[in-house]
Write a protein that holds these residues in place. Structure first.
Motif, PDB file in Angstrom:
ATOM      1  N   PHE A  45     -28.319  -6.305  -4.151  1.00  0.00           N
ATOM      2  CA  PHE A  45     -27.413  -7.392  -4.716  1.00  0.00           C
ATOM      3  C   PHE A  45     -28.411  -8.517  -5.441  1.00  0.00           C
ATOM      4  CE2 PHE A  45     -25.267 -11.592  -4.103  1.00  0.00           C
ATOM      5  CZ  PHE A  45     -24.061 -11.267  -4.572  1.00  0.00           C
ATOM      6  N   GLU A  46     -29.649  -8.804  -4.883  1.00  0.00           N
ATOM      7  CA  GLU A  46     -30.628  -9.788  -5.302  1.00  0.00           C
ATOM      8  C   GLU A  46     -31.072  -9.493  -6.933  1.00  0.00           C
ATOM      9  OE1 GLU A  46     -33.748 -10.636  -2.977  1.00  0.00           O
ATOM     10  OE2 GLU A  46     -32.344 -11.993  -1.420  1.00  0.00           O
ATOM     11  N   ARG A  47     -31.103  -8.242  -7.107  1.00  0.00           N
ATOM     12  CA  ARG A  47     -31.480  -7.476  -8.566  1.00  0.00           C
ATOM     13  C   ARG A  47     -30.480  -7.936  -9.497  1.00  0.00           C
ATOM     14  NH1 ARG A  47     -31.209  -3.170 -11.723  1.00  0.00           N
ATOM     15  NH2 ARG A  47     -30.085  -2.044  -9.820  1.00  0.00           N
ATOM     16  N   ARG A  48     -29.181  -7.696  -8.995  1.00  0.00           N
ATOM     17  CA  ARG A  48     -27.940  -7.648  -9.949  1.00  0.00           C
ATOM     18  C   ARG A  48     -27.861  -9.386 -10.321  1.00  0.00           C
ATOM     19  NH1 ARG A  48     -27.947  -3.194  -7.956  1.00  0.00           N
ATOM     20  NH2 ARG A  48     -26.874  -1.537  -8.641  1.00  0.00           N
ATOM     21  N   LEU A  49     -28.106 -10.123  -9.311  1.00  0.00           N
ATOM     22  CA  LEU A  49     -27.875 -11.557  -9.087  1.00  0.00           C
ATOM     23  C   LEU A  49     -29.035 -12.321 -10.227  1.00  0.00           C
ATOM     24  CD1 LEU A  49     -26.618 -14.272  -8.810  1.00  0.00           C
ATOM     25  CD2 LEU A  49     -28.087 -14.238  -6.437  1.00  0.00           C
ATOM     26  N   GLU A  50     -30.096 -11.671 -10.135  1.00  0.00           N
ATOM     27  CA  GLU A  50     -31.112 -12.159 -11.089  1.00  0.00           C
ATOM     28  C   GLU A  50     -30.851 -11.631 -12.490  1.00  0.00           C
ATOM     29  OE1 GLU A  50     -33.810 -13.838 -10.755  1.00  0.00           O
ATOM     30  OE2 GLU A  50     -34.218 -13.572  -8.628  1.00  0.00           O
ATOM     31  N   GLU A  51     -30.199 -10.570 -12.851  1.00  0.00           N
ATOM     32  CA  GLU A  51     -29.701 -10.090 -14.095  1.00  0.00           C
ATOM     33  C   GLU A  51     -28.680 -11.028 -14.579  1.00  0.00           C
ATOM     34  OE1 GLU A  51     -28.600  -5.888 -13.366  1.00  0.00           O
ATOM     35  OE2 GLU A  51     -30.608  -5.109 -13.445  1.00  0.00           O
ATOM     36  N   ALA A  52     -27.637 -11.503 -13.530  1.00  0.00           N
ATOM     37  CA  ALA A  52     -26.724 -12.352 -14.030  1.00  0.00           C
ATOM     38  C   ALA A  52     -27.519 -13.728 -14.381  1.00  0.00           C
ATOM     39  CB  ALA A  52     -25.709 -12.441 -13.008  1.00  0.00           C
ATOM     40  N   LEU A  53     -28.385 -14.167 -13.842  1.00  0.00           N
ATOM     41  CA  LEU A  53     -29.007 -15.249 -14.179  1.00  0.00           C
ATOM     42  C   LEU A  53     -29.864 -15.284 -15.490  1.00  0.00           C
ATOM     43  CD1 LEU A  53     -30.604 -16.498 -10.693  1.00  0.00           C
ATOM     44  CD2 LEU A  53     -28.949 -17.798 -11.778  1.00  0.00           C
ATOM     45  N   ALA A  54     -30.340 -14.330 -15.817  1.00  0.00           N
ATOM     46  CA  ALA A  54     -30.764 -14.016 -17.070  1.00  0.00           C
ATOM     47  C   ALA A  54     -29.883 -13.970 -18.157  1.00  0.00           C
ATOM     48  CB  ALA A  54     -31.927 -12.744 -17.006  1.00  0.00           C
ATOM     49  N   TYR A  69     -26.984 -15.476 -18.150  1.00  0.00           N
ATOM     50  CA  TYR A  69     -26.322 -16.731 -18.375  1.00  0.00           C
ATOM     51  C   TYR A  69     -27.284 -17.742 -19.026  1.00  0.00           C
ATOM     52  CZ  TYR A  69     -25.062 -21.728 -17.043  1.00  0.00           C
ATOM     53  OH  TYR A  69     -24.728 -22.967 -17.075  1.00  0.00           O
ATOM     54  N   ALA A  70     -28.832 -17.542 -18.676  1.00  0.00           N
ATOM     55  CA  ALA A  70     -29.797 -18.309 -19.378  1.00  0.00           C
ATOM     56  C   ALA A  70     -29.879 -18.017 -20.952  1.00  0.00           C
ATOM     57  CB  ALA A  70     -31.287 -18.297 -18.869  1.00  0.00           C
ATOM     58  N   LYS A  71     -29.516 -16.611 -21.402  1.00  0.00           N
ATOM     59  CA  LYS A  71     -29.688 -16.363 -22.599  1.00  0.00           C
ATOM     60  C   LYS A  71     -28.474 -16.527 -23.447  1.00  0.00           C
ATOM     61  CE  LYS A  71     -30.281 -11.962 -25.176  1.00  0.00           C
ATOM     62  NZ  LYS A  71     -30.710 -10.535 -25.230  1.00  0.00           N
ATOM     63  N   THR A  72     -27.144 -16.276 -22.885  1.00  0.00           N
ATOM     64  CA  THR A  72     -25.734 -16.538 -23.855  1.00  0.00           C
ATOM     65  C   THR A  72     -24.915 -17.556 -22.918  1.00  0.00           C
ATOM     66  OG1 THR A  72     -24.677 -14.502 -22.314  1.00  0.00           O
ATOM     67  CG2 THR A  72     -26.150 -13.754 -24.167  1.00  0.00           C
ATOM     68  N   MET A  96     -16.205 -18.834   3.846  1.00  0.00           N
ATOM     69  CA  MET A  96     -16.526 -18.499   2.617  1.00  0.00           C
ATOM     70  C   MET A  96     -17.005 -19.807   1.768  1.00  0.00           C
ATOM     71  SD  MET A  96     -13.221 -16.012   1.545  1.00  0.00           S
ATOM     72  CE  MET A  96     -14.219 -15.264   0.469  1.00  0.00           C
ATOM     73  N   GLY A  97     -18.135 -19.536   1.145  1.00  0.00           N
ATOM     74  CA  GLY A  97     -18.797 -20.534   0.196  1.00  0.00           C
ATOM     75  C   GLY A  97     -18.810 -19.993  -1.297  1.00  0.00           C
ATOM     76  N   VAL A  98     -18.351 -20.960  -2.157  1.00  0.00           N
ATOM     77  CA  VAL A  98     -18.227 -20.198  -3.474  1.00  0.00           C
ATOM     78  C   VAL A  98     -19.006 -21.133  -4.643  1.00  0.00           C
ATOM     79  CG1 VAL A  98     -16.857 -19.732  -5.469  1.00  0.00           C
ATOM     80  CG2 VAL A  98     -16.020 -19.411  -3.002  1.00  0.00           C
ATOM     81  N   THR A  99     -20.000 -20.490  -5.419  1.00  0.00           N
ATOM     82  CA  THR A  99     -20.785 -21.711  -6.198  1.00  0.00           C
ATOM     83  C   THR A  99     -20.732 -20.704  -7.578  1.00  0.00           C
ATOM     84  OG1 THR A  99     -22.740 -22.714  -6.582  1.00  0.00           O
ATOM     85  CG2 THR A  99     -23.063 -20.581  -5.521  1.00  0.00           C
ATOM     86  N   ALA A 100     -20.912 -21.314  -8.816  1.00  0.00           N
ATOM     87  CA  ALA A 100     -21.093 -20.874  -9.887  1.00  0.00           C
ATOM     88  C   ALA A 100     -22.579 -21.208 -10.203  1.00  0.00           C
ATOM     89  CB  ALA A 100     -20.230 -21.510 -11.066  1.00  0.00           C
ATOM     90  N   LEU A 101     -23.106 -20.342 -11.286  1.00  0.00           N
ATOM     91  CA  LEU A 101     -24.482 -20.513 -11.942  1.00  0.00           C
ATOM     92  C   LEU A 101     -24.474 -21.557 -12.641  1.00  0.00           C
ATOM     93  CD1 LEU A 101     -25.037 -16.697 -12.936  1.00  0.00           C
ATOM     94  CD2 LEU A 101     -25.346 -17.816 -10.817  1.00  0.00           C
ATOM     95  N   GLN A 102     -25.373 -22.381 -12.348  1.00  0.00           N
ATOM     96  CA  GLN A 102     -25.747 -23.736 -13.337  1.00  0.00           C
ATOM     97  C   GLN A 102     -26.854 -23.660 -14.253  1.00  0.00           C
ATOM     98  OE1 GLN A 102     -25.197 -26.713 -10.427  1.00  0.00           O
ATOM     99  NE2 GLN A 102     -23.384 -25.889  -9.332  1.00  0.00           N
ATOM    100  N   GLU A 103     -27.037 -24.649 -15.019  1.00  0.00           N
ATOM    101  CA  GLU A 103     -28.371 -24.911 -15.477  1.00  0.00           C
ATOM    102  C   GLU A 103     -29.181 -25.484 -14.444  1.00  0.00           C
ATOM    103  OE1 GLU A 103     -28.262 -27.398 -18.927  1.00  0.00           O
ATOM    104  OE2 GLU A 103     -26.700 -26.149 -20.028  1.00  0.00           O
ATOM    105  N   GLY A 104     -30.599 -25.068 -14.560  1.00  0.00           N
ATOM    106  CA  GLY A 104     -31.565 -25.399 -13.609  1.00  0.00           C
ATOM    107  C   GLY A 104     -31.708 -24.372 -12.508  1.00  0.00           C
ATOM    108  N   ASP A 105     -30.773 -23.191 -12.224  1.00  0.00           N
ATOM    109  CA  ASP A 105     -30.972 -22.428 -11.412  1.00  0.00           C
ATOM    110  C   ASP A 105     -32.031 -21.428 -12.013  1.00  0.00           C
ATOM    111  OD1 ASP A 105     -28.880 -23.198  -9.871  1.00  0.00           O
ATOM    112  OD2 ASP A 105     -27.287 -21.952 -10.698  1.00  0.00           O
ATOM    113  N   GLU A 106     -33.119 -21.472 -11.202  1.00  0.00           N
ATOM    114  CA  GLU A 106     -34.523 -20.879 -11.805  1.00  0.00           C
ATOM    115  C   GLU A 106     -34.321 -19.479 -10.893  1.00  0.00           C
ATOM    116  OE1 GLU A 106     -37.583 -23.156 -11.174  1.00  0.00           O
ATOM    117  OE2 GLU A 106     -37.141 -24.801 -12.721  1.00  0.00           O
ATOM    118  N   SER A 107     -33.960 -19.095  -9.694  1.00  0.00           N
ATOM    119  CA  SER A 107     -34.031 -18.079  -8.893  1.00  0.00           C
ATOM    120  C   SER A 107     -32.813 -17.791  -8.202  1.00  0.00           C
ATOM    121  CB  SER A 107     -35.269 -17.952  -8.181  1.00  0.00           C
ATOM    122  OG  SER A 107     -35.101 -19.264  -7.103  1.00  0.00           O
ATOM    123  N   ALA A 108     -32.685 -16.357  -7.789  1.00  0.00           N
ATOM    124  CA  ALA A 108     -31.536 -16.055  -6.818  1.00  0.00           C
ATOM    125  C   ALA A 108     -31.322 -16.838  -5.720  1.00  0.00           C
ATOM    126  CB  ALA A 108     -31.620 -14.354  -6.823  1.00  0.00           C
TER     127      ALA A 108
END
Length: 665
Positions: A507-516, A518-521, A617-629
């Motif tokens: 799961f953390e590998r897929r989260l890192e891919e989603a962060l990348a 998000y930072a790119k597009t 349940m806790g829900v959060t979206a990827l944000q600018e400044g998120d540097e890691s999973a």
């Protein structure tokens, strides 16, 4: 016998052509000489002009680079002078930079949100203009370096403009907006000197953006469309990708112009310098036309002389033809030619030597072929032999058995049995091997006639003889069992054995891919983190087997409720996570609520007692400044703890405001 018959026919044909086509031959010689003279002369002229174009384009590119760097440097100095100024002071400070009006048509300053807060000269309606959605603002905001925009039409002047921008920074070094200077492409002085450059009557200089938009073309050539009329689109595309150099533009296979490209790196522009081919080759054509009559007279004189000599030389050639035909028919073993021509005696001697070597080599080849067939036929390893054209000439019995092919197989059956997903890549790599002689090493799937899909590893190498390529020999190995074991190991490394969901690592590998991504597009993604309320009594009273059954049922319900593109994981114990790619917070809230309701209906029974659980349940979206999973997981975990503190069985969504958590259910 076929080679000898072919040789005698060639000699007869040669005699007929020499006698009947002598006139045409010498005319062709004259034409070839003129063509070579034209070609060599054209290459020399092209080389000289390409060197000149290289020099001109370098000077132009260096001059424009200096001008762009000066303007960007002036804007950077202006930005430093504006730091700490309030919005009411900005216009006054811009007015004090009147000297920049020699380089720019106008200046503007924006705040971090893309709103214009000051400009000079003042243009009604510009202050307050929102430019956050403009490509140049987004570029500077996400990559804080000086940037030159694509051309656009000015609101006040109606002319084509470009913006040179530098990022503004506050005292803490954070992004605080942009400072921009507008340059008029039609009236400004940036390209003024290019109008005076002369490259003959039809040569010209053009400037393009990195997107292929033309910024400048001389007004004296305004009726032309050189980039469309000359087929140098491939070279232009290379230049837009960063290449610089010289080439020959062609249209319909004919050279039309010499062109040179250079990069203006600070602005992302491309300089194109072009001179039409007709202008370059005109002096050479005039010179060669004067030599035509001299070449023609010389050709006629040589024709008469050579005709007499050839007739005399052809007599011994007739005897040579007859004896070669006799050797081919088996009536004689070697040539016995009696002639005073030393050259023909050498031909006869060479022919006799080669004939002897041919007979010996033919016998040796038969022995080697029989030995090779025996070796390949008895080896247990699948092997094949292919010609230089790539056609498979031989498959040994072990390979036929492995692939399920009959001894009488078609040439294309091998390729038709390759799995469709691997076929194109295999064909491309095989063509590369044929062209370069490099080894072919590839793992691919092969469709066996019995319906089984085999994984095979193919390794083919080029065979050389006397330093010449003879063909290719390859081996084929069955690696189906090894591939299956590797696939199982990869699956087990990233999946939870109890529920079949992703584990924490996967799961953390897929989260890192989603962060990348998000930072790119900027693609939005949402993370849902939850654990099970009231799960401990199930384990304590019903045992771990009952707890495991509850975990499996919850996993099935969650996987059923989310989208096929979403990722569901069991993080450990009774903690679960869901990653929703390309999803907004509003959509995620609806999905989380549906999960909460669906899981609340899941039950297990032990000794007539029914157990159920709920979700916090806790829900959060990827944000600018998120540097890691870990950053995103911690934010979602904090929200899930708040859900428990609010009474469980609820969904808490973190908004984009720092440390603000809203309980929606």
């Amino acid at each position: 016998m076929a080679p000898f018959a072919s040789l005698t026919r060639s000699i007869c044909s040669l005699q007929g052509r020499l006698l009947a086509g002598l006139v045409m031959t010498w005319l062709v010689i004259v034409g070839i000489v003129l063509l070579l003279a034209w070609q060599f002369g054209k290459e020399l002229v092209d080389d000289a002009n390409l060197s000149h174009l290289r020099y001109e384009s370098r000077l132009i590119a260096e001059d424009l680079t200096r001008q762009v760097e000066r303007r960007l440097g002036a804007l950077e100095r202006l930005e430093r002078s504006l730091r700490g100024a309030g919005e009411e002071e900005l216009n006054a400070r811009l007015a004090n930079s009147q000297v920049l009006m020699e380089w720019f048509e106008g200046l503007m300053v924006t705040d971090p949100d893309g709103r214009v807060v000051a400009d000079w000269p003042v243009v009604p309606g510009r202050v307050g203009l929102e430019i956050a959605d403009r490509e140049y603002f987004r570029m500077v905001r996400h990559s804080p370096w000086p940037y030159v925009s694509r051309p656009f039409v000015g609101r006040a002047s109606g002319d084509s403009l470009v913006l040179m921008l530098v990022p503004r920074f506050d005292d803490r070094g954070s992004f605080d907006g942009v400072v921009g200077g507008m340059i008029n492409l039609a009236q400004g002085g940036l390209f003024q000197r290019l109008e005076t450059i002369r490259l003959g009557e039809e040569g010209y200089v053009s400037i393009f953006t990195a997107m292929g938009e033309r910024l400048f073309h001389p007004r004296r050539h305004s009726s032309l469309r050189p980039e469309g009329a000359q087929d140098d689109s491939a070279a232009l595309q290379l230049a837009l990708d960063g290449w610089q150099g010289e080439t020959v533009a062609r249209a319909g296979g004919e050279a039309t112009a010499l062109v040179s490209y250079r990069q203006i790196w600070p602005a992302g522009w491309v300089v194109k310098v072009a001179v039409p081919q007709a202008q370059i080759q005109q002096p050479l054509g005039e010179f060669l036309s004067r030599l035509w009559w001299a070449w023609l007279a010389l050709a006629v004189l040589m024709l008469v002389t050579m005709r007499l000599l050839v007739r005399r030389l052809l007599r011994p050639l007739h005897r040579l033809e007859q004896q070669i035909a006799q050797v081919g028919a088996g009536e004689r073993r070697y040539l016995e030619l009696s002639t005073n021509m030393h050259e023909l005696r050498q031909v006869a001697s060479s022919f006799n030597r080669l004939e002897h070597e041919r007979l010996a080599a033919l016998e040796h080849l038969r022995d080697r072929q029989a030995f090779l067939d025996a070796v390949l036929g008895s080896t247990p390893i699948g092997m094949f032999v292919a010609g230089l054209n790539g056609r498979l000439n031989y498959l040994n019995p072990a390979l036929l058995e492995l692939l399920g092919l009959n001894e009488v197989y078609s040439a294309n059956e091998w390729w038709e049995r390759i799995h469709p997903a691997d076929k194109q890549g295999t064909e491309d790599m095989w063509r590369h091997t044929l062209a370069t002689g490099s080894d072919f090493v590839r793992q691919l799937r092969f469709l066996h006639p019995n319906g089984v899909t085999l994984w095979v590893e193919v390794h083919a190498s080029q065979v050389l003889g006397n330093e010449q390529a003879l063909g290719f020999v390859g081996m084929v190995k069955d690696i189906t069992e090894r591939r299956q074991q590797e696939a199982l190991q990869r699956w087990e490394a990233e999946h939870d054995p109890l529920t079949g969901l992703l584990n924490r690592r996967g799961f953390e590998r897929r989260l890192e891919e989603a962060l990348a991504e998000y930072a790119k597009t900027g693609t939005p993604s949402v993370l849902i983190l939850f654990d099970l309320d009231h799960f401990k009594p199930i384990n304590d009273e019903g045992g771990h087997a009952l707890g495991d059954e509850m975990l499996r049922r919850v996993a099935q319900v969650v996987a059923w409720e989310v989208r096929r593109s979403d990722h569901v994981a069991r993080q450990g114990g009774d903690e679960f996570a869901v990653l929703l790619p390309s999803c907004t917070l509003k959509q995620a809230g609806e999905i989380a609520e549906s999960l909460r309701r669906a899981v609340a209906e899941v039950t297990v029974t032990n000794e007539d007692k029914t157990y159920s659980i709920t979700l916090s349940m806790g829900v959060t979206a990827l944000q600018e400044g998120d540097e890691s999973a870990e950053t995103v997981l911690a934010r979602a975990d904090e929200a899930s703890y708040k859900a428990k503190a609010d009474g469980r069985n609820t969904v808490v969504i973190t908004t984009f405001d720092d440390d603000l958590v809203d309980s929606l259910w």
